[in-house]
Write an enzyme that holds these catalytic residues in place. Sequence first.
Site, mmCIF file in Angstrom:
data_model
loop_
_atom_site.group_PDB
_atom_site.id
_atom_site.type_symbol
_atom_site.label_atom_id
_atom_site.label_comp_id
_atom_site.label_asym_id
_atom_site.label_seq_id
_atom_site.Cartn_x
_atom_site.Cartn_y
_atom_site.Cartn_z
ATOM 1 N N ARG A 1 6.997 -9.768 5.645
ATOM 2 C CA ARG A 1 7.091 -8.303 5.591
ATOM 3 C C ARG A 1 6.533 -7.703 6.874
ATOM 4 O O ARG A 1 7.077 -6.728 7.396
ATOM 5 C CB ARG A 1 6.361 -7.763 4.369
ATOM 6 N N CYS B 1 -1.802 -1.978 3.608
ATOM 7 C CA CYS B 1 -0.850 -2.897 2.992
ATOM 8 C C CYS B 1 0.441 -2.124 2.780
ATOM 9 O O CYS B 1 0.857 -1.354 3.651
ATOM 10 C CB CYS B 1 -1.404 -3.460 1.695
#
Length: 274
Positions: free
Chosen positions: A175, A231
Site C-alpha cells: 500500500r 496509517c
Amino acid sequence: MIDVNIANKLRLNKNVVFLDCRFQLSNPEYGLSEYKKNHIPLSRYVDLNNDLSSPVQKHGGRHPLPNLNVFGNLLGDLGIDHDTIVICYDDGTNDNAARCWFLCNLVGHQYTFVLNGGYKKWMENDFEVTTKIEEVIPKKFEINVQDYMITSMNEVKENGEKEDFNLIDSRELIRYIGEFEPIDRIAGHIPGAKNSFWKDVLNESGEFKTKEELQELFNPFKNGDETVVYCGSGVTGCVNYLGLVEAGYTNVKLYPGSFSDWISYEENVVKREK
C-alpha cells in the site's frame, strides 16, 4: 502495555475497568455480539465506529477522532475517572485497543494500558470470563487534552520532507509503494514518509516485542526528532505510536486523519514507488 498475568490480578481491584474494543471492519456488529457471548470481568464495550470515532465527513479520514468532550463524558459514564486503572483489549490484533488507549491518553487519562496479546492471550491462559454486564456507577471525568499527541495535515505538509522530521507510514509495504490499494481511491504515500508496517512491532504470538527489539525496529528514525505516524485512517497507526513510546521515543505524534484525510485534499501530492 500490561501483561495478562498482571491484568488478571488487577481485576480483583474494584478501581479497574476493562474496555472491550473488539471490532471487525467487515462486520461492525461483531464486537458487541462477541462481548455479549463472553468477556473479561469488569469489562464495558466500546465501539470503534460509534465511540472511538466521529461520523465521516469530507475531510478527517475514514475514522475521524471523536469529539473529545463527548469521549470524556463517555469515560465518565463508563465509571472512569482519573484514579481508575483502564485496560483496553481487543481480539489480539492490538489495533482497536491501541486506538482506545491513545484516546484515553489524549484526553488526559494517565493510567490506561493495552492488554498485551488481547483477549486471545487471556483465553489461552484460561483466565475467568463472564457474560455478566456490570452495573456501572457513573463518575465525573474532567478532560485535559494533550494537544502534543496529534498533528494536522498542514503541519505534515509543511514538515514531511524535512531532514529532522520522521514521517512513518504504518500500512503494509504494497500500500505504501502504491502497488495495491484495497480501500482508498488513490494509491501511494505522503511525500517524505518512510514505511514501517504496524504489525512489525508484534512478535509471532501477537504480543509487543521487547523494548530492545522495538528500538532496533525503529532505528532508522532518529529519536529526539519530531516523529509523526499515520496509517490509512488513524487506527493501526496507534499501534506504531505505542511501539515508539515503548521504545523510548519522546516526541511522537499521530496524524489522526492519516492517508484517507490526506487524499481528501485534491491539491495534495501523493508519491508512488516505481
